[in-house]
Design an enzyme around this catalytic site. Structure first.
Site, PDB file in Angstrom:
ATOM      1  N   ASP A   1       8.932   3.061 -15.996  1.00 35.07           N
ATOM      2  CA  ASP A   1       9.735   2.663 -16.822  1.00 35.07           C
ATOM      3  C   ASP A   1       9.642   3.403 -18.198  1.00 35.07           C
ATOM      4  O   ASP A   1       9.280   2.809 -19.265  1.00 35.07           O
ATOM      5  CB  ASP A   1       9.904   1.373 -17.093  1.00 35.07           C
TER       6      ASP A   1
ATOM      7  N   ASP B   1      19.057  -3.648  -8.340  1.00 36.20           N
ATOM      8  CA  ASP B   1      18.269  -4.645  -9.289  1.00 36.20           C
ATOM      9  C   ASP B   1      18.712  -6.122  -9.043  1.00 36.20           C
ATOM     10  O   ASP B   1      19.606  -6.244  -9.238  1.00 36.20           O
ATOM     11  CB  ASP B   1      18.724  -4.258 -10.767  1.00 36.20           C
TER      12      ASP B   1
HETATM   13  O1  1PR Z   1       6.803  -4.434 -13.423  1.00 33.06           O
HETATM   14  O2  1PR Z   1       6.041  -4.464 -11.175  1.00 33.06           O
HETATM   15  O3  1PR Z   1       7.178  -6.196 -11.861  1.00 33.06           O
HETATM   16  O4  1PR Z   1       8.196  -4.218 -11.418  1.00 33.06           O
HETATM   17  C1  1PR Z   1       9.639  -4.488 -11.916  1.00 33.06           C
HETATM   18  C2  1PR Z   1      10.718  -3.531 -11.488  1.00 33.06           C
HETATM   19  O5  1PR Z   1      11.811  -3.964 -12.274  1.00 33.06           O
HETATM   20  C3  1PR Z   1      10.336  -2.057 -12.111  1.00 33.06           C
HETATM   21  O6  1PR Z   1      10.492  -1.385 -11.074  1.00 33.06           O
HETATM   22  C4  1PR Z   1      11.253  -1.932 -13.190  1.00 33.06           C
HETATM   23  O7  1PR Z   1      11.876  -0.548 -13.162  1.00 33.06           O
HETATM   24  C5  1PR Z   1      12.424  -2.824 -12.808  1.00 33.06           C
HETATM   25  N1  1PR Z   1      13.055  -3.419 -14.042  1.00 33.06           N
HETATM   26  C6  1PR Z   1      12.695  -4.368 -14.795  1.00 33.06           C
HETATM   27  N2  1PR Z   1      13.628  -4.607 -15.558  1.00 33.06           N
HETATM   28  C7  1PR Z   1      14.855  -3.779 -15.508  1.00 33.06           C
HETATM   29  C8  1PR Z   1      15.991  -3.898 -16.098  1.00 33.06           C
HETATM   30  O8  1PR Z   1      16.912  -3.187 -15.872  1.00 33.06           O
HETATM   31  N3  1PR Z   1      16.066  -4.727 -17.050  1.00 33.06           N
HETATM   32  N4  1PR Z   1      15.345  -2.234 -13.793  1.00 33.06           N
HETATM   33  C9  1PR Z   1      14.478  -3.138 -14.290  1.00 33.06           C
HETATM   34  C10 1PR Z   1      14.814  -1.037 -13.602  1.00 33.06           C
HETATM   35  C11 1PR Z   1      16.239   0.890 -13.012  1.00 33.06           C
HETATM   36  C12 1PR Z   1      16.484   1.590 -12.205  1.00 33.06           C
HETATM   37  C13 1PR Z   1      17.895   1.580 -12.133  1.00 33.06           C
HETATM   38  C14 1PR Z   1      18.189   3.098 -12.306  1.00 33.06           C
HETATM   39  C15 1PR Z   1      19.536   3.577 -12.139  1.00 33.06           C
HETATM   40  N5  1PR Z   1      16.130  -0.468 -13.215  1.00 33.06           N
HETATM   41  O9  1PR Z   1      16.152   1.167 -11.027  1.00 33.06           O
HETATM   42  O10 1PR Z   1      18.489   1.189 -10.840  1.00 33.06           O
HETATM   43  O11 1PR Z   1      18.207   3.302 -13.696  1.00 33.06           O
HETATM   44  O12 1PR Z   1      20.596   3.134 -12.808  1.00 33.06           O
HETATM   45  P1  1PR Z   1      21.864   3.777 -12.902  1.00 33.06           P
HETATM   46  O13 1PR Z   1      22.229   4.712 -11.814  1.00 33.06           O
HETATM   47  O14 1PR Z   1      22.768   2.894 -13.117  1.00 33.06           O
HETATM   48  O15 1PR Z   1      21.589   4.807 -14.301  1.00 33.06           O
HETATM   49  P2  1PR Z   1       7.038  -4.994 -11.890  1.00 33.06           P
END
Ligand code: 1PR
Length: 526
Positions: free
Chosen positions: A379, A224
């Site tokens: 999400d 991320d």
């Molecule tokens: O909406 O098309 O602009 O895409 C934004 C992207 O960014 C989406 O794929 C969304 O999942 C991601 N995103 C947005 N905000 C966050 C955040 O964390 N604040 N991250 C985010 C999403 C989730 C996973 C993470 C897993 C594993 N992160 O990708 O890596 O949950 O984590 P873990 O193993 O530590 O539990 P758009």
């Protein structure tokens, strides 16, 4: 000098980088004559068969290509560059292929997820220079929905099993073509590519020819990425999507360095999520493009990029299409793009009007680059309800009742990094996105993200059973056993983790060591 035929679709940067890493210079075909003058020609194809043939015809490449092939000079076709050599494809009825090899290209008709995405084996059928130094039990990276069916069995170089046995490489004289991507197949892929580039020595058979090959369950490392408060681009990690600790954005490392580390540790794929992409326009300051360019110079496994893939109008009123954003990402080294918020908006619209417009990002990108290039990142957040008919969404019974003892829940899709819940559930979203042309689902879960409690098996099972495309389980991995659990209790094709890898709590090798012998995995061979 190696000549690469880039007809303008998809990611040729990886092929160029892989050739570069082997110490060779690349020039591109710019005119039909360049094909005839090539000493060694590589034709990496991605995308759709019909579109590819139209471009080859339009640019006047068909005749020179056939002349080159007939003169038995060194040629390596990759993926669609293999399929192009046949007479035609079920993907584009009526559109002639080059017809160098008799036979046609057929769609997979198997009771398994299509596209066939991931690491599978190759069974050698005859000796080849390409096999020098290859053991025979390594896995290589595939991503395709169609496979060739040659009429002349003598040209078959390798076969692979995926529901059926299909031909995964052909060779005749010095013309070879492979369905897999050597440039994305880690060390063994580079070896095959090097063998082609050197083109010397006697043909050999690999030591091992497995009776049957198996598609590996993929382990994906996710980064991320966002700018921290000082403006530096960092890999961060949230707890249930909250990436701040004591008011500061967590900084777990530099994107390119971490990607490189995970490649060396044996990650089967790397995913970058530009988590503030929903509010920043990716083509403005382009930091993610640079991250991709630099990563793809050193990392030879598939790269996915997500964040901000949507239509966009800047403050001067200039409109940019999602396809344009995706194209920049592909040109910079991405193999797949992942669409989050925009997919929710599109699905809401389809559910309202009952009909797709044909112009959504999912539809446009998959039409041009193929469905395998479009991942949908979901999400969702679990919402408890007292009864199955409490809401007009896909409600399921849960073994983990809610705070008020509720035995039912649904998974609400969110947008803008979990900031806003929308009236659509994850199962419906996945299904509609598949219909629109998506090739894979990246299934996060806000409740589990960063908790180390394990994947949400109920969610993953429900979504996987609702679609025929591959599903990547994400969020909550805390130990190697969680990966075994998700692969044995659901049909997920891949599992992704972030926090445990970033914090070095668990290594990718450790996960694969635990899985070894229990589920098929790619081990660091070669
Ligand atoms: O909406 O098309 O602009 O895409 C934004 C992207 O960014 C989406 O794929 C969304 O999942 C991601 N995103 C947005 N905000 C966050 C955040 O964390 N604040 N991250 C985010 C999403 C989730 C996973 C993470 C897993 C594993 N992160 O990708 O890596 O949950 O984590 P873990 O193993 O530590 O539990 P758009």
């Amino acid at each position: 000098m190696v000549t690469v035929l880039d007809y303008g679709a998809g990611n040729v940067r990886s092929v160029v980088n892989a050739i570069g890493s082997l110490g060779r210079e690349v020039r591109f075909v710019e005119r039909p004559e360049d094909i005839l003058q090539a000493e060694r020609l590589v034709f990496p194809g991605v995308g759709a068969f019909g579109e590819m043939m139209r471009v080859l015809r339009h640019r006047g490449y068909v005749e020179p290509l056939l002349a080159y092939l007939r003169s038995d000079r060194p040629f390596l076709g990759i993926c669609l560059g293999l399929q192009a050599l046949f007479e035609g494809s079920e993907e584009a009825p009526g559109e002639d292929g080059l017809g160098f090899f008799p036979g046609i290209v057929r769609r997979f008709r198997v009771d398994l997820a299509v596209p066939h995405i991931g690491w599978n084996g190759i069974k050698a059928r005859k000796p080849s220079v390409l096999f020098r130094g290859v053991e025979g039990n390594e896995k290589v990276y595939f991503v395709h929905s169609y496979h060739v069916e040659p009429r002349d069995p003598s040209v078959v170089l390798t076969a692979t099993d995926y529901g059926v046995e299909f031909v995964s490489a052909v060779e005749k004289g010095r013309v070879a073509a492979v369905q897999f991507h050597p440039e994305k197949s880690g060390p063994v892929g580079l070896k095959i590519l090097k063998n082609f580039l050197e083109g010397t020595g006697a043909p050999v058979l690999p030591r091992v020819v497995e009776p049957k090959t198996q598609l590996a369950k993929r382990i994906i490392a996710c980064l991320d990425v966002r700018a921290n408060d000082r403006g530096d681009l960092v890999v961060t990690k949230g707890d249930q999507y909250d990436v701040r600790e004591k008011g500061q954005v967590r900084n777990l490392g530099k994107p390119v360095d971490l990607a490189r580390r995970y490649y060396e540790e044996g990650a089967d794929e790397i995913t970058f999520l530009n988590i503030t992409g929903f509010r920043d326009f990716p083509l403005k300051d382009m930091p993610m493009l640079e991250v991709l360019r630099r990563t793809s110079e050193k990392v030879f496994v598939p790269l996915t990029i997500g964040g901000g893939i949507r239509d966009y109008t800047d403050k001067d009123g200039t409109r940019y299409g999602a396809l344009q954003v995706a194209s920049e990402y592909f040109r910079s080294g991405a193999d797949k793009v992942s669409i989050g918020s925009d997919a929710v908006t599109v699905v809401e619209e389809v559910l309202k009007t009952g009909a797709p417009t044909g112009r959504s990002a999912i539809e446009e990108i998959s039409r041009v680059y193929g469905s395998q290039a479009v991942v949908i990142s979901i999400d969702p957040r679990r919402v408890y309800v007292p009864s199955p008919d409490a809401v007009p969404h896909r409600v399921m019974e849960t073994a983990f009742p809610g705070p008020g003892g509720e035995r039912y829940c649904w998974y609400q899709c969110t947008v803008k990094g979990g900031r806003e819940g929308r009236p659509v559930d994850a199962v419906t979203l996945a299904r509609v996105c598949e219909d629109l042309g998506a090739g894979e689902i990246l299934l996060n879960c806000i409740d589990r993200d960063g908790t180390n409690l394990g994947f949400d098996l109920e969610l993953i099972h429900a979504v996987r059973e609702a679609v025929t495309i591959p599903v990547i389980a994400s969020s909550g991995a805390g130990c190697p056993e969680h990966f075994l659990e998700v692969f044995t209790r659901t049909r997920a094709e891949a599992a992704l983790a972030a926090g445990i890898f970033h914090r070095r709590e668990v290594g990718i090798g450790e996960v694969k060591e635990l899985l070894r012998g229990k589920v098929p995995v790619r081990l660091p061979l070669g």
